[in-house]
Design a protein around this motif. Structure first.
Motif, short mmCIF file in Angstrom:
data_model
loop_
_atom_site.label_atom_id
_atom_site.label_comp_id
_atom_site.label_asym_id
_atom_site.label_seq_id
_atom_site.Cartn_x
_atom_site.Cartn_y
_atom_site.Cartn_z
N LEU A 187 3.01 5.97 -5.85
CA LEU A 187 2.55 5.76 -7.33
C LEU A 187 1.49 6.82 -7.79
CD1 LEU A 187 3.45 2.08 -8.28
CD2 LEU A 187 4.84 4.13 -8.88
N GLU A 188 0.33 6.71 -6.73
CA GLU A 188 -0.71 7.59 -7.09
C GLU A 188 -0.44 8.91 -6.97
OE1 GLU A 188 -4.55 8.24 -8.36
OE2 GLU A 188 -3.45 6.32 -8.12
N LEU A 189 0.48 9.39 -5.89
CA LEU A 189 0.87 10.78 -5.78
C LEU A 189 1.47 11.25 -7.09
CD1 LEU A 189 1.13 13.46 -4.20
CD2 LEU A 189 3.17 12.29 -3.24
N THR A 208 1.86 14.40 -11.88
CA THR A 208 1.87 14.48 -13.27
C THR A 208 0.82 14.99 -14.17
OG1 THR A 208 3.83 12.84 -13.15
CG2 THR A 208 2.66 13.26 -15.27
N GLU A 209 -0.37 14.63 -13.83
CA GLU A 209 -1.66 14.92 -14.30
C GLU A 209 -1.81 16.54 -14.34
OE1 GLU A 209 -4.50 12.52 -12.66
OE2 GLU A 209 -3.97 10.58 -14.02
N GLN A 210 -1.44 17.04 -12.90
CA GLN A 210 -1.65 18.41 -12.89
C GLN A 210 -0.65 19.34 -13.54
OE1 GLN A 210 -1.75 18.58 -8.48
NE2 GLN A 210 -4.01 19.50 -8.70
N VAL A 211 0.50 18.77 -13.62
CA VAL A 211 1.76 19.37 -14.18
C VAL A 211 1.57 19.48 -15.62
CG1 VAL A 211 4.33 19.35 -14.76
CG2 VAL A 211 3.34 18.96 -12.27
N ASN A 212 1.12 18.43 -16.22
CA ASN A 212 0.86 18.27 -17.73
C ASN A 212 -0.44 19.47 -18.28
OD1 ASN A 212 3.03 16.61 -18.15
ND2 ASN A 212 1.77 14.83 -18.20
N ALA A 213 -1.42 19.28 -17.07
CA ALA A 213 -2.61 20.24 -17.66
C ALA A 213 -2.11 21.62 -17.61
CB ALA A 213 -3.71 19.91 -16.58
N ALA A 214 -1.52 21.99 -16.47
CA ALA A 214 -0.84 23.23 -16.47
C ALA A 214 0.25 23.80 -17.43
CB ALA A 214 -0.22 23.62 -15.02
N TRP A 215 1.06 22.59 -17.88
CA TRP A 215 1.84 23.03 -19.20
C TRP A 215 1.10 23.11 -20.28
CZ3 TRP A 215 6.62 24.68 -19.99
CH2 TRP A 215 7.07 24.43 -21.41
N ASP A 250 0.83 -1.24 0.01
CA ASP A 250 -0.16 0.04 -0.21
C ASP A 250 0.93 1.24 0.13
OD1 ASP A 250 -2.32 -1.66 0.12
OD2 ASP A 250 -2.69 -1.38 2.02
N LYS A 251 2.01 1.19 0.76
CA LYS A 251 2.99 2.34 0.80
C LYS A 251 3.32 2.80 -0.56
CE LYS A 251 7.48 3.57 2.42
NZ LYS A 251 8.61 3.20 3.20
N TYR A 252 3.50 1.84 -1.49
CA TYR A 252 4.14 1.57 -2.57
C TYR A 252 3.02 2.31 -3.70
CZ TYR A 252 8.29 -0.17 -1.25
OH TYR A 252 9.67 -0.41 -0.47
#
Length: 70
Positions: A9-11, A16-23, A3-5
Motif C-alpha cells: 500500500l505504501e508503494l 500515485t503521488e509521483q504520477v500525479n505530480a508528473a501529470w 507488514d507485507k500489505y
C-alpha cells in the motif's frame, strides 16, 4: 503478514503521488511518445473530458497513468 500489505500500500501511495505530480506539472506528457501523449490528453484532459458524458472512473484513470508511468 500485515507488514507485507502495508509495504504494498505504501508503494502504491508513493507511486500515485509521483504520477500525479508528473501529470499535474506536465512532465509526464514530455516523457511519453507523441501517440501516448495524445491519447492521455484525449482521455484525461479537462477540455476533452468536459465534452463527453462518459469518462474513465477515477480508479481506472489512476491505474492507466500509473502503468504508463512505470
Amino acid at each position: 503478514m500485515a507488514d507485507k500489505y502495508n509495504v504494498s500500500l505504501e508503494l502504491a501511495k508513493r507511486l500515485t503521488e509521483q504520477v500525479n505530480a508528473a501529470w499535474d506539472d506536465g512532465t509526464m506528457l514530455e516523457q511519453v511518445t507523441p501517440t501516448t501523449g495524445e491519447l492521455l490528453r484525449y482521455w484525461f484532459g479537462e477540455d476533452f473530458c468536459s465534452l463527453r458524458k462518459i469518462n474513465f472512473h477515477v480508479g481506472q484513470r489512476q491505474a492507466i497513468l500509473n502503468t504508463i508511468y512505470l
